[in-house]
Design an enzyme around this catalytic site. Structure first.
Site, PDB file in Angstrom:
ATOM      1  N   GLU A 169       0.841  -1.208   0.000  1.00 47.20           N
ATOM      2  CA  GLU A 169       0.000   0.000   0.000  1.00 47.20           C
ATOM      3  C   GLU A 169       0.873   1.255   0.000  1.00 47.20           C
ATOM      4  O   GLU A 169       0.617   2.214  -0.726  1.00 47.20           O
ATOM      5  CB  GLU A 169      -0.924  -0.011   1.219  1.00 47.20           C
ATOM      6  N   GLU A 202      10.182   2.046   2.677  1.00 49.94           N
ATOM      7  CA  GLU A 202       8.837   2.018   3.252  1.00 49.94           C
ATOM      8  C   GLU A 202       8.580   0.783   4.092  1.00 49.94           C
ATOM      9  O   GLU A 202       7.773   0.819   5.026  1.00 49.94           O
ATOM     10  CB  GLU A 202       7.795   2.109   2.130  1.00 49.94           C
TER      11      GLU A 202
END
Length: 976
Positions: free
Chosen positions: A67, A142
């Site tokens: 995501e 991330e």
């Protein structure tokens, strides 16, 4: 072009949904079988989302990391962070992405047609053609990566999601919710942590991560949603020609498995971390959890929300009362999660003891059996039903577009049955059916079926373990040390090299030509005029009335505003206590349970707040107000006046037992809330050192209030202390709820205003008029520079101050600075390089300003970044396109569409602040006129507030100790 003329799609269903004032379409993309749901209506605030079923098979957080990472560059937008570029320069009214236990959703919203198209384009390109296959550095940044500055450094782990989830796992309430779901559905996707367990995130390999995207991010596994006033056929044609048609059909096995029912209830025990100095007594969570059929049962979907209210959530509800009376938990509540395939109903006692487990279960069963035998209180059922129906009809979600919330809610059925997206958003008939069931035994049968006879349930104990965080940190450090020792010199050099390469990648500017590929509006697309506030000051028999003539679809928004000028500063926390107890205690004519039901039957809710309003012409002046707000259908307006009058003038504060219950509940909730929203807590506390207005806010909602609550929770245990508290509350009522302090604020149409003057006069006459010794709200601030230790794994770091005290006046360009700092300087240094989940800044009109971090692995490093901010601004370089981005982002935040109640609040705030429209317009023009030179000049504002050197940190003991010299005071956030 009509939808019917599009060859690429098959219309599965087309019909009007009157409940939503929309034409609905359900379609299937012929080539890929992508699912599409449309709601066409006249809503200006348009919504698009694309979602995927993403069931994880472990707790590495792969769905969550994807995501994050798909928004870090794509085929047509190859820069490192298109998401940030969009936030900087879009008029979006919503822009985000969310990972759920079984799905991942990418929604956007905008009122501007061109902007909406741009956002949709970037998001579609991101999910289908992300740059994650081109470099593993996106995954490392991330997700997670090993980190070593040099060969002699300790081996550590860093990453945005890794640190975000360390923060999430620091909250016992979050851990409880996660473990409840895992305990009931251990053999399904719900048995894993889709967000990622920090103990397992670093087990995810780059290859497995890419495989997850390949499998699930395909049109054949997608759910596309459009809402609002747009050319739906044009949008569908664009989506097909540019994206869906480029793929062939793929059989994707993403079906969410159903957990087989248990043959007998199960007991589960899990630990959570507390500090060594914390007590293990009264620190256990007990939960009774039941699987509630299927979310596709539209009637049960709402019915159990009503049962949730009637059985446990409402004050005085039978289960809550029985457990509290037995001393099982300080805070007893229930939760109903119907956003997954098999919903969950839980009854929770917080701040209990493990040895109370059997009595906890026995008490719940006895109360449920009694409810079945004697019948549930019909008034409680009607109150819960009326409250839910009011919310559904009002469809006021504050800053969030209602089309967005509808779009998220349809997944509650659509994800599990392709043909049933609308069953929960089209709910008028369901409410009508349930109203008929109140007089029968339908709800009692639900109790028997799902809460008593159901064997698919668990009793979960979340038990405190001293030093668990430190223990896990030490184990991880040892594990990493052993791993480092096992590496060859070349392997160590490789990690050091990759650490440097990642930082070089993060610090390397994007190609200017690639940046220009992000679509951008023009300055001429932005509204030049500021939004007008709307109010008319009226009066009848000495009672001031502020009227906002706004269409509200038959709902009146009523606020009783009382000036707090006559209380002392020491009374502020008590005023906050008063706000919490009003409506929660017996009154002259109602028990507190009956009162709460009456409120929810007659109104859409009554709530209290304490607000501060800064004088726009003299920011050193501000007013503090005690406000009681009601939303009510116009036919019930008179009842609203009567109910508020009853609460303010007839509450019985001398019920010591009830005061203890409320204090215990508030203490339990606030102790969690302050740490889970640590960025807000730290910012408010830091600003309170120099700002009288922030001091007031801290005393009524922050750490200042919490410290008073701690004292009162002890004081109420003695008869003398309880008497003193009740007398203080009675005295405050007589000081505050007086005609001379009153302003009645009403939002509605002129027709709905008709009865307001007479009712306001009657209301004012019922208030207190007796002689009383008035106080004087004078505030003295003191710089404390505090650190508050928690058992969590991350920091919330704030540096605050006030620029207005140094003679600087508010400039509209400060809104541009907020966007720029949040998505450029702070974002780059705190999030991208530092690994924190969030960072932000604020610059209020009264001068109160702050830099803040959220779920931050660092402390001193973040302080150092704050210190260099003004230097960055003084040397700021950017072209006109970049400046325009920041301007658009600032206007977007300023121009978020307001609901009718929001428009009323905007008018009330303008009135209370003595705002002038010409000044608001001037600030907007300053914003729109921001240049590179303007940004550089704002370095003076940063220098000015940083000069105050107000620091507050909420975090771990080790990080706080490393920077001990920053603080005058170090103490536990929640004292033992």
């Amino acid at each position: 072009m009509r939808i019917e003329d599009l060859d690429a799609y098959e219309i599965v269903e087309k019909r009007r949904i009157e409940d939503l004032n929309s034409e609905s379409y359900l379609l299937s993309h012929k080539k890929t079988k992508a699912r599409i749901a449309l709601l066409s209506n006249d809503e200006e605030n348009k919504v698009f989302s694309i979602g995927f079923r993403t069931p994880p098979k472990d707790s590495t957080g792969v769905a969550h990391i994807i995501e994050h990472t798909v928004l870090c560059g794509s085929r047509e937008f190859p820069i490192k962070d298109p998401f940030v570029e969009l936030v900087k320069g879009s008029l979006n009214t919503f822009l985000n992405a969310m990972t759920y236990p079984d799905k991942t959703v990418y929604p956007i919203a905008s009122c501007n047609d061109a902007d909406f198209q741009n956002l949709m384009h970037v998001y579609l390109d991101a999910v289908f053609y992300p740059n994650i296959y081109k470099t593993d550095k996106i995954f490392k940044q991330e997700g997670w990566h090993y980190e070593m500055e040099d060969e002699s450094s300790d081996l550590t782990i860093n990453g945005v999601v890794y640190n975000e989830m360390k923060g999430a796992f620091s909250s016992a309430d979050d851990v409880l919710s996660r473990e409840i779901q895992n305990s009931l559905y251990p053999d399904t996707t719900y048995g894993f942590e889709s967000g990622g367990d920090p103990d397992h995130i670093y087990e995810l390999t780059y290859e497995d991560y890419l495989d997850f995207h390949r499998k699930y991010y395909h049109p054949s596994n997608s759910y596309i949603y459009l809402y609002g006033n747009m050319d739906m056929a044009e949008k569908l044609d664009y989506i097909d020609k540019n994206y869906l048609s480029k793929f062939d059909y793929l059989e994707v096995d993403s079906e969410i498995a159903t957990q087989e029912g248990f043959t007998s209830p199960k007991e589960v025990r899990k630990p959570y971390s507390i500090l060594e100095s914390d007590s293990e007594l009264k620190n256990t969570y007990l939960s009774y959890n039941c699987s509630i059929g299927s979310t596709l049962d539209r009637k049960t979907y709402i019915a159990f929300d009503i049962l949730d209210y009637a059985l446990c959530s409402a004050p005085g509800a039978p289960i809550k009362k029985a457990l509290i009376d037995k001393g099982i938990g300080q805070d007893v509540y229930s939760e109903y999660d119907n956003g997954i395939k098999q919903p969950v109903f839980s009854i929770i006692a917080k701040n209990a003891d493990s040895f109370q487990k059997d009595e906890f279960v026995k008490t719940i069963v006895e109360v449920l059996e009694k409810q079945v035998k004697e019948g549930i209180d019909k008034k409680a059922l009607m109150a819960g039903l009326s409250y839910d129906e009011f919310k559904y009809r009002e469809a006021d979600f504050g800053r969030f577009p209602k089309g967005l919330l509808y779009g998220l809610q349809i997944y509650d059925s659509w994800l599990y049955d392709d043909k049933l997206p609308w069953i929960h958003v089209e709910a008028n008939n369901t409410f009508a059916e349930l109203k008929k069931e109140v007089d029968g035994d339908y709800f009692e049968k639900l109790i028997v079926k799902y809460l008593l006879d159901n064997t698919h349930k668990t009793v979960l104990l979340l038990e405190p373990e001293k030093g668990l965080t430190e223990k896990k940190d030490a184990e991880l450090a040892d594990k990493l040390a052993v791993y480092k020792a096992s590496l060859s010199k070349d392997e160590i050099k490789k990690i050091v090299r990759e650490t440097k390469e990642l930082k070089e990648y993060q610090e390397t500017p994007d190609d200017p030509e690639d940046l220009k590929k992000i679509p951008l509006l023009k300055l001429s697309d932005l509204k030049k005029e500021a939004e007008q506030f709307k109010f008319e000051e009226r009066e009848m028999d000495g009672v001031k009335i502020l009227f906002h003539d706004i269409f509200t679809n038959g709902i009146d928004y009523l606020t009783f505003v009382f000036d707090l000028k006559n209380i002392d500063a020491e009374d502020l926390p008590y005023a906050a206590v008063l706000k919490k107890v009003l409506g929660m205690m017996d009154t002259k004519h109602y028990t507190y349970g009956d009162l709460y039901n009456e409120i929810n039957i007659r109104t859409g809710g009554i709530s209290g707040s304490i607000s501060t309003y800064t004088d726009s012409s003299d920011v050193k002046k501000f007013e503090t107000a005690f406000e009681i707000s009601v939303k009510v259908l116009h036919d019930n307006l008179l009842y609203a006046f009567e109910l508020v009058k009853e609460i303010l003038t007839c509450t019985k504060f001398d019920d010591t037992k009830r005061l203890k219950e409320i204090f215990g509940e508030q203490y339990a909730r606030l102790s969690s809330d302050l740490s889970s929203a640590g960025h807000q807590t730290a910012a408010l506390r830091a600003m309170s050192y120099v700002s009288p207005a922030a001091f007031v806010s801290d005393q009524v909602s922050g750490i200042g209030y919490f410290r008073t609550l701690e004292e009162l929770s002890k004081k109420v245990e003695t008869d003398e202390g309880a008497k003193e508290i009740s007398e203080h509350l009675y005295r405050l009522c007589r000081l505050i709820f007086r005609p001379e302090n009153l302003l009645v604020d009403i939002t509605g149409t002129e027709k709905e205003y008709e009865n307001v003057p007479n009712e306001s006069v009657k209301f004012a006459k019922a208030l207190f008029t007796d002689e009383c010794q008035k106080g004087n709200l004078e505030i003295t601030t003191t710089k404390k520079n505090e650190a508050f230790v928690t058992a969590g794994q991350v920091q919330y770091v704030c540096r605050a101050g006030n620029y207005a005290d140094k003679g600087l006046k508010y400039n509209g360009a400060l809104r541009v600075l907020k966007v720029m700092m949040g998505y450029d300087y702070l974002w780059r240094n705190i999030r991208v390089l530092g690994g924190a989940y969030g960072c932000m800044s604020s610059y209020a009109k009264n001068g109160d300003s702050a830099f803040v971090t959220y779920r931050d692995p660092n402390l001193q490093n973040s302080i150092d970044v704050f210190e260099k901010a003004s230097d960055y601004l003084r040397n700021f370089e950017a072209d006109d396109r970049v400046i325009l981005q920041y301007i658009i982002g600032a206007i977007s935040d300023l121009d978020t569409p307001k609901t009718p109640s929001g428009k009323g609040t905007y008018g009330l705030t303008a009135y209370m602040c003595h705002a002038k429209m010409e000044n608001i317009q001037k600030n907007r023009e300053e914003l729109l006129g921001t240049t590179k030179e303007t940004i550089r000049s704002l370095a003076a504002y940063v220098d000015a507030f940083m000069e105050d050197n107000c620091v507050c940190v909420i975090g771990t003991a080790d990080k706080i100790e490393e920077s001990r010299s920053l603080f005058n005071v170090v103490e536990q956030l929640v004292k033992a």
